[in-house]
Structure formats: structure tokens, C-alpha cells
Design an enzyme around this catalytic site. Structure first.
Site, PDB file in Angstrom:
ATOM      1  N   ARG A  14     -36.459  33.034 -29.974  1.00  0.00           N
ATOM      2  CA  ARG A  14     -35.329  33.978 -29.882  1.00  0.00           C
ATOM      3  C   ARG A  14     -34.793  34.238 -31.303  1.00  0.00           C
ATOM      4  O   ARG A  14     -35.150  35.234 -31.917  1.00  0.00           O
ATOM      5  CB  ARG A  14     -34.233  33.414 -28.967  1.00  0.00           C
ATOM      6  N   HIS A 198     -24.852  26.190 -33.285  1.00  0.00           N
ATOM      7  CA  HIS A 198     -25.888  27.100 -33.808  1.00  0.00           C
ATOM      8  C   HIS A 198     -25.452  27.468 -35.226  1.00  0.00           C
ATOM      9  O   HIS A 198     -24.416  28.095 -35.401  1.00  0.00           O
ATOM     10  CB  HIS A 198     -25.941  28.334 -32.903  1.00  0.00           C
ATOM     11  N   HIS A 294     -41.781   5.448 -60.874  1.00  0.00           N
ATOM     12  CA  HIS A 294     -41.788   5.657 -59.415  1.00  0.00           C
ATOM     13  C   HIS A 294     -43.100   5.164 -58.830  1.00  0.00           C
ATOM     14  O   HIS A 294     -43.126   4.450 -57.828  1.00  0.00           O
ATOM     15  CB  HIS A 294     -41.630   7.151 -59.092  1.00  0.00           C
TER      16      HIS A 294
HETATM   17  C1  HCA Z   1     -26.857  36.715 -33.699  1.00  0.00           C
HETATM   18  C2  HCA Z   1     -26.414  35.871 -32.550  1.00  0.00           C
HETATM   19  C3  HCA Z   1     -26.463  34.403 -32.786  1.00  0.00           C
HETATM   20  C4  HCA Z   1     -26.049  33.775 -31.457  1.00  0.00           C
HETATM   21  C5  HCA Z   1     -25.821  32.320 -31.456  1.00  0.00           C
HETATM   22  C6  HCA Z   1     -25.462  31.760 -30.125  1.00  0.00           C
HETATM   23  C7  HCA Z   1     -25.512  33.977 -33.912  1.00  0.00           C
HETATM   24  O1  HCA Z   1     -28.051  36.997 -33.790  1.00  0.00           O
HETATM   25  O2  HCA Z   1     -26.006  37.110 -34.444  1.00  0.00           O
HETATM   26  O3  HCA Z   1     -25.663  32.397 -29.113  1.00  0.00           O
HETATM   27  O4  HCA Z   1     -24.962  30.628 -30.095  1.00  0.00           O
HETATM   28  O5  HCA Z   1     -25.979  33.503 -34.935  1.00  0.00           O
HETATM   29  O6  HCA Z   1     -24.313  34.135 -33.720  1.00  0.00           O
HETATM   30  O7  HCA Z   1     -27.772  33.990 -33.141  1.00  0.00           O
HETATM   31 CU    CU Z   2     -28.054  33.108 -35.006  1.00  0.00          CU
END
Ligand code: HCA
Ligand code: CU
Length: 380
Positions: A14, A198, A294
Site C-alpha cells: 500500500r 505510521h 577494529h
Molecule cells: C498518505 C496516507 C498515510 C496514511 C497513514 C495511515 C499517511 O498517503 O498520506 O493510514 O495511518 O502517511 O498519512 O500513508
Molecule cells: Cu504514509
């Protein structure tokens, strides 16, 4: 312990597809998902079925593989996207909507009140259609959103009692580990829900931020192989593994670590890029020791200068020899490997020859071996 109970949401299929040179065929997606499943990631996130007809078909193809990993797809916060996603047979939906002033202005134009109403409607709709699906709600650009706005949105969604997980997204890679810790900690305390992090890597904190999220009680971390994603990407799978391994190897015991080089190589080849020399674990120089001091210590005991054992990843270390920084202990080790017993003064003389020649250009191993055989012949 925060690191004992976490899951990886692997988003190469994704977020990774959003990398500049990534376009995976159906066969490649099936292979990547299969390898990730064998590696042991708990969840695999795939591009929204609304992105293109092939994206939708590919989700169905991967779902048909019946992997151990749960297959998720990632959608905008609306009923139409949700309905299409549910129809693919995925086991989880990751729903996202922007909450920062920037995204409110330039992406969807909704007020915080409207975002909450929409989220309530869409979450309720998804639950009514799929009582057992794993449902996550995330705010895009969490770290440039107003804290008061975020809390209103997250608490309203949590109070519905419909979602399994809340997501925190550092969409532009701006957050510091302390900020990630504070945000995740607050959500854990206030909602008691599973929390996903994320994190983008624009300013180099993606791994540190993922680690801070786990320390604060996050239960899920998003990764991609090699960290591919929008711009310069997100937390890399190998980087997260390296980070956790170096805290305690037991934290990554559940994964088949020896598959990491194959995963990194497969993605590099599919995207037409090199694995960076500096990459965690699989970079070309990750286990090369050079300077004489090393090399001597590593030959005696690799842990002197290695926090990661390459053998755990099916890799080997190398002690570089044909350069001007080389030391006679390294040369002695090579002589012994060749079955040559040379006294210290002979070894030191060969080392000096190597250094003189390496001042002009690096020496190949064969040249060094030749010098050692020559010295052994003379000594005989
Ligand atoms: C983006 C969306 C996302 C979504 C992350 C998530 C981001 O492509 O901008 O759903 O937690 O980085 O915010 O990847
Ligand atoms: Cu993202």
C-alpha cells in the site's frame, strides 16, 4: 513490557506502492505477500480497491492465497470506499481522514465537527455490514493537527465502541520521538484501544519514532520493505527489526529473520534501485570491519564491534584487508586461514608491503594471498 506484544502492519503493498518507482504486478504482489507471510508479519496492508480495477483484483488474488497474515486494505473515510473494500473479502479496514489545517484546507474541506459526524457514520456503517472485521480509524497528518481537534476526533470515535484500533500518522515526517511518545501515551491512557503508528522518514526519525510509539504502549507499527513509500518513505521493516533486536533479540524472535535479505533484494530489484550501502542489516557494508584496531578485536570476538550478529540473518561478516588502515593481526588471521604459519616479523613485513601498495590503490584478496605465499616460500 512494551516490546513483548506488538504486531507489524506491513504496508509495502500500500504505502510502498506510493514509492516513485514501485508498480507491482499481480504475480509480484502475491510473491511479496507470501514472503512477508513466511517472514511472520501479522498484517499486510494493500492499496485501496478504489485506486484502480487491477488494485481491486490484486486484493482478491492475495486474499485467495489464504495466508496466515491478515489482509487489510486502506480507504478514505466514506461509505462507498468501505463497501467496495468489504466486497474484496479483506479481514480488516484501515480508514483514514486528514485532521491538520493543511489537509482540511487543501484535501477535503471539512470542519472538525463534520469529520466527527462522518467518522461516526462510516464506522457505524462498516460495523453494520461487517460485525467481525478488524476496524481501524486514523487521523492523517496527526502531528500537524491541533491537539484539541485530535482529541475531539479520537475520543468521539473511541466512544462509539466500534473500532479495534486508532492510528497515529506522521504523514510528513515531522514528529520527534518525544512527541510520538506523548501522543501515543495519551491515547492509550484515554481510550484503552490498540494504537498503530505510521511514520514517514523525511527528517530521519521514522525508526526512532516507531520505537518511541512502542515504548508508549502502541500495539501496531507500519513498515515497508526497505522503507519505500511516498517521498523517502516510512519506517523500514529491516530498520525496525534492527532497532528491536538491539534492545533484546527476543523481541524479534517471532520473525524468520533469515528472509530479510531476500525481501530487501526482491524489492530493490522490483523498484530498480540499489539497497543503500548504509542500510540496516542488508547494506553492502553493514558487516564489513576495516581499521586494524577494529579488525583485531572483531577477529578475537565479533561482539566487540558488532551489536547485530550477521549469522542471525543468514549473512557473513567481512574483515577488509587490502587497504592502508590494515593491521598485522588481520594479516596473520588470513595467513592462518591459508594454512601458513609465519613468524611475527614476517607478518609485520607483509603488512608493511600491503600498506605501501594500498597507498597507491586497494589490493584484492588474491594479491594479499600471493604476498603471504611468497613470504612463506622465502621463510621455508
Ligand atoms: C498518505 C496516507 C498515510 C496514511 C497513514 C495511515 C499517511 O498517503 O498520506 O493510514 O495511518 O502517511 O498519512 O500513508
Ligand atoms: Cu504514509
Amino acid at each position: 513490557m512494551p516490546f513483548d506484544n506488538y504486531s507489524i502492519i506491513e504496508s509495502t503493498l500500500r504505502e510502498g506502492e506510493q514509492f516513485s518507482t514501485a508498480t507491482f504486478s499481480t504475480a509480484q504482489k502475491i510473491e511479496i505477500a507470501g514472503l512477508l507471510d513466511e517472514f511472520g508479519v501479522e498484517m499486510i496492508e494493500m492499496t485501496s480497491p478504489c485506486a484502480s480495477p487491477q488494485s481491486e483484483a490484486d486484493i482478491r488474488a492475495v486474499v485467495r492465497e489464504n495466508l496466515k497474515a491478515r489482509i487489510l486494505t486502506h480507504i478514505r473515510c466514506n461509505r462507498d470506499d468501505a463497501l467496495r473494500a468489504l466486497d474484496t473479502g479483506v479481514q480488516g479496514l484501515d480508514v483514514v481522514i486528514g485532521t491538520s489545517p493543511q489537509l482540511i484546507r487543501h484535501s477535503h474541506g471539512k470542519s472538525i465537527r463534520q469529520i466527527i459526524d462522518l467518522a461516526e457514520d462510516v464506522m457505524g456503517y462498516i460495523r453494520s455490514q461487517a460485525p467481525d472485521i478488524i476496524l481501524r480509524f486514523s487521523t492523517e497528518d496527526t502531528f500537524r493537527s491541533r491537539e484539541a481537534d485530535l482529541l475531539r476526533v479520537y475520543l468521539a470515535v473511541a466512544d462509539l465502541g466500534l473500532v479495534n484500533r486508532l492510528g497515529v500518522a506522521d504523514t510528513v515526517g515531522v514528529a520527534l520521538p518525544t512527541q510520538v511518545y506523548a501522543m501515543v501515551h495519551q491515547l492509550v491512557r484515554l481510550t484503552g484501544l490498540d494504537i498503530e503508528f505510521h511514520g514517514h522518514n523525511d527528517s530521519g526519525c521514522a525508526i526512532a519514532n516507531a520505537c518511541a510509539a512502542l515504548e508508549a504502549g502502541a500495539t501496531h507499527i507500519d513498515t515497508t520493505i526497505l522503507g519505500i513509500g511516498e517521498r523517502n518513505g516510512i519506517t523500514p521493516l529491516g530498520g525496525l527489526v534492527a532497532r528491536l533486536y538491539t534492545i533484546n533479540r527476543a523481541y524479534v524472535q517471532k520473525y524468520k529473520l533469515r528472509l530479510l535479505p531476500q525481501l530487501d533484494t526482491f524489492i530493490a530489484e522490483s523498484c530498480g534501485i540499489q539497497i543503500p550501502f548504509s542500510n540496516y542489516i542488508t547494506g553492502s557494508s553493514a558487516f564489513i570491519h576495516k581499521a586494524g584496531i577494529h579488525a583485531k578485536a572483531v577477529l578475537a570476538d565479533p561482539t566487540t564491534y558488532e551489536i547485530i550478529n550477521p549469522e542471525d540473518f543468514g549473512l557473513t561478516r567481512e574483515v577488509a584487508m587490502g587497504h592502508r588502515l590494515t593491521g598485522w593481526n588481520t594479516v596473520r588471521d588470513r595467513a592462518l586461514k591459508l594454512g601458513l604459519v609465519l613468524d611475527d616479523s614476517t607478518l609485520k613485513a607483509v603488512t608493511q608491503t600491503i600498506k605501501q601498495r594500498a597507498d597507491i590503490r586497494p589490493l584484492a584478496l588474491a594479491e594479499i594471498d600471493h604476498l603471504l605465499y611468497q613470504a612463506a616460500g622465502q621463510a621455508l
